[in-house]
Write a protein that holds these residues in place. Structure first.
Motif, PDB file in Angstrom:
ATOM      1  N   LEU A   1       0.822  -1.208   0.000  1.00 59.60           N
ATOM      2  CA  LEU A   1       0.000   0.000   0.000  1.00 59.60           C
ATOM      3  C   LEU A   1       0.859   1.263   0.000  1.00 59.60           C
ATOM      4  O   LEU A   1       0.541   2.237  -0.676  1.00 59.60           O
ATOM      5  CB  LEU A   1      -0.940   0.007   1.199  1.00 59.60           C
ATOM      6  CG  LEU A   1      -2.118  -0.952   1.118  1.00 59.60           C
ATOM      7  CD1 LEU A   1      -2.887  -0.954   2.435  1.00 59.60           C
ATOM      8  CD2 LEU A   1      -3.024  -0.580  -0.035  1.00 59.60           C
ATOM      9  N   TYR A   2       1.957   1.252   0.733  1.00 61.49           N
ATOM     10  CA  TYR A   2       2.871   2.398   0.763  1.00 61.49           C
ATOM     11  C   TYR A   2       3.482   2.630  -0.614  1.00 61.49           C
ATOM     12  O   TYR A   2       3.602   3.762  -1.071  1.00 61.49           O
ATOM     13  CB  TYR A   2       3.962   2.161   1.805  1.00 61.49           C
ATOM     14  CG  TYR A   2       4.994   3.253   1.857  1.00 61.49           C
ATOM     15  CD1 TYR A   2       4.692   4.501   2.390  1.00 61.49           C
ATOM     16  CD2 TYR A   2       6.275   3.048   1.359  1.00 61.49           C
ATOM     17  CE1 TYR A   2       5.635   5.511   2.421  1.00 61.49           C
ATOM     18  CE2 TYR A   2       7.220   4.051   1.385  1.00 61.49           C
ATOM     19  CZ  TYR A   2       6.903   5.276   1.924  1.00 61.49           C
ATOM     20  OH  TYR A   2       7.838   6.271   1.945  1.00 61.49           O
ATOM     21  N   LYS A   3       3.870   1.544  -1.280  1.00 61.75           N
ATOM     22  CA  LYS A   3       4.457   1.670  -2.606  1.00 61.75           C
ATOM     23  C   LYS A   3       3.432   2.201  -3.608  1.00 61.75           C
ATOM     24  O   LYS A   3       3.748   3.043  -4.449  1.00 61.75           O
ATOM     25  CB  LYS A   3       4.971   0.305  -3.056  1.00 61.75           C
ATOM     26  CG  LYS A   3       5.904   0.344  -4.208  1.00 61.75           C
ATOM     27  CD  LYS A   3       6.532  -1.007  -4.430  1.00 61.75           C
ATOM     28  CE  LYS A   3       7.603  -0.911  -5.485  1.00 61.75           C
ATOM     29  NZ  LYS A   3       8.247  -2.185  -5.724  1.00 61.75           N
ATOM     30  N   LEU A   4       2.194   1.724  -3.530  1.00 61.78           N
ATOM     31  CA  LEU A   4       1.148   2.235  -4.407  1.00 61.78           C
ATOM     32  C   LEU A   4       0.833   3.697  -4.104  1.00 61.78           C
ATOM     33  O   LEU A   4       0.563   4.484  -5.001  1.00 61.78           O
ATOM     34  CB  LEU A   4      -0.122   1.385  -4.270  1.00 61.78           C
ATOM     35  CG  LEU A   4      -0.078   0.008  -4.917  1.00 61.78           C
ATOM     36  CD1 LEU A   4      -1.312  -0.784  -4.545  1.00 61.78           C
ATOM     37  CD2 LEU A   4       0.062   0.131  -6.420  1.00 61.78           C
ATOM     38  N   TRP A   5       0.859   4.074  -2.847  1.00 59.31           N
ATOM     39  CA  TRP A   5       0.574   5.462  -2.452  1.00 59.31           C
ATOM     40  C   TRP A   5       1.649   6.410  -2.994  1.00 59.31           C
ATOM     41  O   TRP A   5       1.354   7.517  -3.405  1.00 59.31           O
ATOM     42  CB  TRP A   5       0.482   5.551  -0.937  1.00 59.31           C
ATOM     43  CG  TRP A   5       0.140   6.918  -0.439  1.00 59.31           C
ATOM     44  CD1 TRP A   5       1.000   7.855   0.035  1.00 59.31           C
ATOM     45  CD2 TRP A   5      -1.148   7.517  -0.388  1.00 59.31           C
ATOM     46  NE1 TRP A   5       0.334   8.989   0.398  1.00 59.31           N
ATOM     47  CE2 TRP A   5      -1.002   8.805   0.142  1.00 59.31           C
ATOM     48  CE3 TRP A   5      -2.424   7.081  -0.738  1.00 59.31           C
ATOM     49  CZ2 TRP A   5      -2.059   9.662   0.327  1.00 59.31           C
ATOM     50  CZ3 TRP A   5      -3.483   7.939  -0.547  1.00 59.31           C
ATOM     51  CH2 TRP A   5      -3.304   9.210  -0.020  1.00 59.31           C
ATOM     52  N   LYS A   6       2.894   5.965  -3.004  1.00 61.07           N
ATOM     53  CA  LYS A   6       3.972   6.803  -3.528  1.00 61.07           C
ATOM     54  C   LYS A   6       3.863   6.974  -5.034  1.00 61.07           C
ATOM     55  O   LYS A   6       4.292   7.996  -5.568  1.00 61.07           O
ATOM     56  CB  LYS A   6       5.333   6.182  -3.192  1.00 61.07           C
ATOM     57  CG  LYS A   6       5.781   6.471  -1.775  1.00 61.07           C
ATOM     58  CD  LYS A   6       7.120   5.859  -1.493  1.00 61.07           C
ATOM     59  CE  LYS A   6       8.183   6.463  -2.368  1.00 61.07           C
ATOM     60  NZ  LYS A   6       9.544   6.007  -2.033  1.00 61.07           N
ATOM     61  N   GLN A   7       3.290   6.015  -5.753  1.00 59.96           N
ATOM     62  CA  GLN A   7       3.218   6.067  -7.207  1.00 59.96           C
ATOM     63  C   GLN A   7       1.918   6.709  -7.706  1.00 59.96           C
ATOM     64  O   GLN A   7       1.703   6.771  -8.907  1.00 59.96           O
ATOM     65  CB  GLN A   7       3.337   4.664  -7.791  1.00 59.96           C
ATOM     66  CG  GLN A   7       4.694   4.052  -7.623  1.00 59.96           C
ATOM     67  CD  GLN A   7       4.765   2.663  -8.216  1.00 59.96           C
ATOM     68  OE1 GLN A   7       3.767   2.116  -8.650  1.00 59.96           O
ATOM     69  NE2 GLN A   7       5.951   2.092  -8.216  1.00 59.96           N
ATOM     70  N   ARG A   8       1.073   7.174  -6.835  1.00 59.85           N
ATOM     71  CA  ARG A   8      -0.202   7.729  -7.283  1.00 59.85           C
ATOM     72  C   ARG A   8       0.039   8.998  -8.092  1.00 59.85           C
ATOM     73  O   ARG A   8       0.916   9.806  -7.785  1.00 59.85           O
ATOM     74  CB  ARG A   8      -1.118   8.020  -6.096  1.00 59.85           C
ATOM     75  CG  ARG A   8      -0.702   9.211  -5.292  1.00 59.85           C
ATOM     76  CD  ARG A   8      -1.604   9.400  -4.080  1.00 59.85           C
ATOM     77  NE  ARG A   8      -1.399  10.678  -3.464  1.00 59.85           N
ATOM     78  CZ  ARG A   8      -0.338  11.028  -2.751  1.00 59.85           C
ATOM     79  NH1 ARG A   8       0.635  10.161  -2.576  1.00 59.85           N
ATOM     80  NH2 ARG A   8      -0.243  12.229  -2.216  1.00 59.85           N
ATOM     81  N   GLY A   9      -0.739   9.166  -9.162  1.00 54.07           N
ATOM     82  CA  GLY A   9      -0.639  10.356  -9.989  1.00 54.07           C
ATOM     83  C   GLY A   9       0.472  10.324 -11.017  1.00 54.07           C
ATOM     84  O   GLY A   9       0.579  11.225 -11.828  1.00 54.07           O
ATOM     85  N   LYS A  10       1.323   9.314 -11.023  1.00 51.88           N
ATOM     86  CA  LYS A  10       2.402   9.229 -12.005  1.00 51.88           C
ATOM     87  C   LYS A  10       1.946   8.357 -13.166  1.00 51.88           C
ATOM     88  O   LYS A  10       1.242   7.371 -12.985  1.00 51.88           O
ATOM     89  CB  LYS A  10       3.659   8.624 -11.375  1.00 51.88           C
ATOM     90  CG  LYS A  10       4.272   9.492 -10.306  1.00 51.88           C
ATOM     91  CD  LYS A  10       5.517   8.856  -9.772  1.00 51.88           C
ATOM     92  CE  LYS A  10       6.125   9.693  -8.665  1.00 51.88           C
ATOM     93  NZ  LYS A  10       7.310   9.039  -8.104  1.00 51.88           N
TER      94      LYS A  10
END
Length: 105
Positions: free
Chosen positions: A63-72
């Motif tokens: 979830l942390y990894k997905l949260w960091k990649q949001r909007g890219k």
């Protein structure tokens, strides 16, 4: 001072130390069986807790990894899927040194 004060080889001292650190098994068969089942239950609960904790840690990391990649944007969506982009450099073949012979005197 008595001569027996610092003598540790006596059976009385060993029996007191042994009784302090050794748990005694109950003599009754049903009680012994019940305590064994309780021990296995505690072991099963600890294993289940550790598996659940590990799964929660993996899920939190994803979830942390997905949260960091949001909007890219994904880079592959604009290009052909068969193209792999990368960098390289040509390295010359190293010269192999001949082993030196050692002479003994």
């Amino acid at each position: 001072m008595f001569a027996q004060t610092f003598r540790f080889g006596t059976s009385h001292f060993h029996s007191r130390v042994r009784s302090a650190f050794e748990p005694r098994k109950p003599r009754h068969r049903l009680l012994r069986f019940a305590l064994g089942v309780v021990g296995l239950g505690v072991l099963a609960v600890l294993v289940a807790f550790s598996v659940a904790l590990g799964a929660a840690m993996i899920a939190a990391g994803m979830l942390y990894k997905l949260w960091k990649q949001r909007g890219k944007r994904l880079a592959r969506s604009q290009q052909d899927a068969r193209i792999v982009e990368g960098e390289f450099r040509v390295v010359g073949q190293p010269a192999i040194e001949q082993p030196r012979t050692h002479t003994t005197l």
